[in-house]
Design a protein around this motif. Structure first.
Motif, mmCIF file in Angstrom:
data_model
loop_
_atom_site.group_PDB
_atom_site.id
_atom_site.type_symbol
_atom_site.label_atom_id
_atom_site.label_comp_id
_atom_site.label_asym_id
_atom_site.label_seq_id
_atom_site.Cartn_x
_atom_site.Cartn_y
_atom_site.Cartn_z
ATOM 1 N N ALA A 202 0.811 -1.265 -0.065
ATOM 2 C CA ALA A 202 -0.014 0.060 0.097
ATOM 3 C C ALA A 202 0.761 1.275 -0.016
ATOM 4 C CB ALA A 202 -0.968 0.001 1.289
ATOM 5 N N ASP A 203 0.181 2.451 -0.510
ATOM 6 C CA ASP A 203 1.082 3.513 -0.614
ATOM 7 C C ASP A 203 1.337 4.144 0.746
ATOM 8 O OD1 ASP A 203 2.067 5.702 -2.359
ATOM 9 O OD2 ASP A 203 0.951 6.849 -1.194
ATOM 10 N N ASP A 204 0.747 3.796 1.666
ATOM 11 C CA ASP A 204 1.009 4.471 3.123
ATOM 12 C C ASP A 204 1.952 3.407 3.852
ATOM 13 O OD1 ASP A 204 -0.834 2.355 3.491
ATOM 14 O OD2 ASP A 204 -2.034 3.717 4.924
ATOM 15 N N THR A 205 2.331 2.499 3.452
ATOM 16 C CA THR A 205 3.366 1.348 3.809
ATOM 17 C C THR A 205 4.758 1.833 3.706
ATOM 18 O OG1 THR A 205 1.745 -0.584 3.699
ATOM 19 C CG2 THR A 205 4.089 -0.931 4.009
ATOM 20 N N PRO A 206 5.417 2.119 4.661
ATOM 21 C CA PRO A 206 6.849 2.620 4.419
ATOM 22 C C PRO A 206 7.841 1.496 3.820
ATOM 23 C CG PRO A 206 6.291 2.378 6.982
ATOM 24 C CD PRO A 206 5.216 1.908 6.077
ATOM 25 N N VAL A 207 8.548 1.861 2.685
ATOM 26 C CA VAL A 207 9.478 0.981 1.863
ATOM 27 C C VAL A 207 10.810 1.382 2.293
ATOM 28 C CG1 VAL A 207 10.112 0.238 -0.300
ATOM 29 C CG2 VAL A 207 7.801 0.371 0.568
ATOM 30 N N VAL A 208 11.766 0.734 2.939
ATOM 31 C CA VAL A 208 13.282 0.922 2.894
ATOM 32 C C VAL A 208 13.796 0.362 1.710
ATOM 33 C CG1 VAL A 208 15.205 0.582 4.274
ATOM 34 C CG2 VAL A 208 12.944 0.759 5.568
ATOM 35 N N VAL A 209 14.656 0.817 1.001
ATOM 36 C CA VAL A 209 15.469 0.404 0.295
ATOM 37 C C VAL A 209 17.066 0.669 0.329
ATOM 38 C CG1 VAL A 209 15.634 2.591 -1.155
ATOM 39 C CG2 VAL A 209 15.631 0.362 -2.366
ATOM 40 N N ASP A 283 10.680 5.025 0.909
ATOM 41 C CA ASP A 283 10.461 6.216 1.854
ATOM 42 C C ASP A 283 11.625 6.563 2.718
ATOM 43 O OD1 ASP A 283 7.477 6.469 1.711
ATOM 44 O OD2 ASP A 283 7.676 4.426 2.052
ATOM 45 N N VAL A 284 12.860 5.500 2.636
ATOM 46 C CA VAL A 284 13.983 5.593 3.553
ATOM 47 C C VAL A 284 14.903 4.959 2.704
ATOM 48 C CG1 VAL A 284 14.884 5.069 5.779
ATOM 49 C CG2 VAL A 284 12.914 5.575 5.956
ATOM 50 N N PHE A 285 16.185 5.318 2.727
ATOM 51 C CA PHE A 285 17.398 4.769 2.224
ATOM 52 C C PHE A 285 18.268 4.413 3.291
ATOM 53 C CE2 PHE A 285 21.696 4.368 0.328
ATOM 54 C CZ PHE A 285 21.755 3.559 -0.678
#
Length: 389
Positions: A202-209, A283-285
């Protein structure tokens, strides 16, 4: 033979991926400035992309990333013969091994100008005395064969000066990226949606790459442990790893480690020549590396407006303004990574503020045009009669 109308410039790296992904835009700029540009490295799947830029590639079959004295000796001989054949006006070496082998080979072949870029000295204060001594001897010896040392990290400039490399050969180069390419987060909103839909996120789920080769030196063991702890405590974030496996490296992740990470929900997407797609979806690297020179991926992510969590080491310190554009954590510290990730994953407003500051820092400090201009100025200074004006 060198073309009288276009002096020949040979850039030497270990692998073709470095020529294409790290140096490609610069090589194009040097060609546009009037140089006959040749890339020399071990051959691989990126040669075609390099040649599509108009850059000729010549293979150096025995160059490898691994330490192999017999292969290294063959590579040194291969480079010497190549320089004698091509008769370049400038040889420019990169990465530790091409620098150690290529600088002496170029001087032995009587190349008029030998330049080396220090992307990051291979030894750091935390390394053992044997490694630090070996690197000091190799770097100081090879530097006697160069006319200019272009240094990405100012901490390395001070180190080389202490090691006895003459100050007049040392130039602070810094590092930069194509800001036009990595300044499109809003324009890539469609690709963000596309990737997240493909992942079922979902768009509001934070993704870390994170971006890097799957080796222990890049901190993946600590990062996977931090991810595992967060998931067990109820975090609904996603962790996406962009990077190839590294067969043959002593510290490559084992199949069991990769399988365990996958079981823990880590998404391993492999190598991508368009990492900006993944920055746009994130959302975060995070960069948990043990050793860096001046990390390009962290600069790219910053330019794309991501807050960056990185280890408090040389290189990362130059990219991340701790507490402003991201967070610095101790090296090899899974608990520190867990705490930093938890802080940003639970605070969208902080992520937004830090990401905006990171993008501004990138615009102010990470434009690759500075490196292109300084490098061309170095060639002109060394070859005032031959270098294009």
């Amino acid at each position: 033979m060198s073309d009288a109308a276009a002096p020949t410039l040979v850039h030497v790296t270990t692998t073709d991926i470095s020529l294409e992904l790290l140096l490609g835009p610069q090589l194009e700029a040097f060609a546009a400035a009037g140089w006959n540009v040749i890339g020399a490295s071990a051959p691989g799947e990126h040669v075609a992309a390099l040649e599509a830029r108009g850059i000729r590639h010549v293979p150096v079959e025995h160059l490898t990333r691994s330490m192999d004295p017999r292969a290294d000796l063959r590579a040194a001989r291969e480079l010497y013969r190549l320089f004698k054949e091509l008769k370049p006006d400038v040889v420019h070496t990169h990465n530790p091994k091409p620098g150690w082998l290529g600088r002496p080979a170029a001087r032995a072949a009587r190349v008029p100008a030998v330049v080396n870029t220090v992307h990051g000295l291979y030894a750091q204060p935390s390394d053992g005395r044997t490694l630090r001594t070996m690197v000091r001897v190799l770097e100081r010896g090879a530097a006697t064969c160069s006319h200019a040392e272009l240094i990405q990290n100012p901490e390395d400039t001070a180190t080389l000066a202490r090691w006895g490399v003459p100050n007049e050969r040392l130039f602070n180069l810094g590092n930069g990226i194509d800001l036009d390419r990595f300044d499109r987060r809003e324009a890539m909103a469609g690709e963000r949606r596309e990737l997240r839909e493909a992942w079922g996120v979902a768009d509001d789920t934070p993704v870390v790459v994170t971006v890097g080769r799957l080796v222990a030196e890049k901190g993946f063991r600590e990062l996977f442990e931090a991810h595992r702890r967060l998931r067990r405590s109820g975090s609904n974030h996603e962790l996406v790893v962009v990077g190839p496996t590294e067969a043959g490296k002593a510290d490559q992740l084992t199949d069991a480690e990769v399988s365990e990470a996958t079981d823990d929900g880590v998404r391993l997407v492999g190598f991508s020549d368009r990492p900006e797609r993944y920055y746009a979806a994130a959302d975060v690297f995070v960069l948990a590396s043990h050793r860096e020179g001046f990390p390009r991926a962290a600069m790219e992510a910053s330019a794309m407006g991501l807050p960056v969590i990185a280890t408090r080491i040389r290189g990362c310190r130059q990219v991340v303004d701790d507490g402003v554009t991201g967070l610095l954590v101790p090296v090899k510290d899974a608990a520190g990574l867990e705490s930093a990730l938890r802080l940003l994953l639970n605070d969208p407003a902080r992520r937004h503020t830090m990401g905006a500051a990171a993008a501004q820092r990138a615009r102010d400090r990470f434009d690759q045009q500075y490196q292109i201009d300084l490098t061309l100025d170095t060639y002109r200074r060394l070859l005032p009669e031959r270098a294009p004006s």
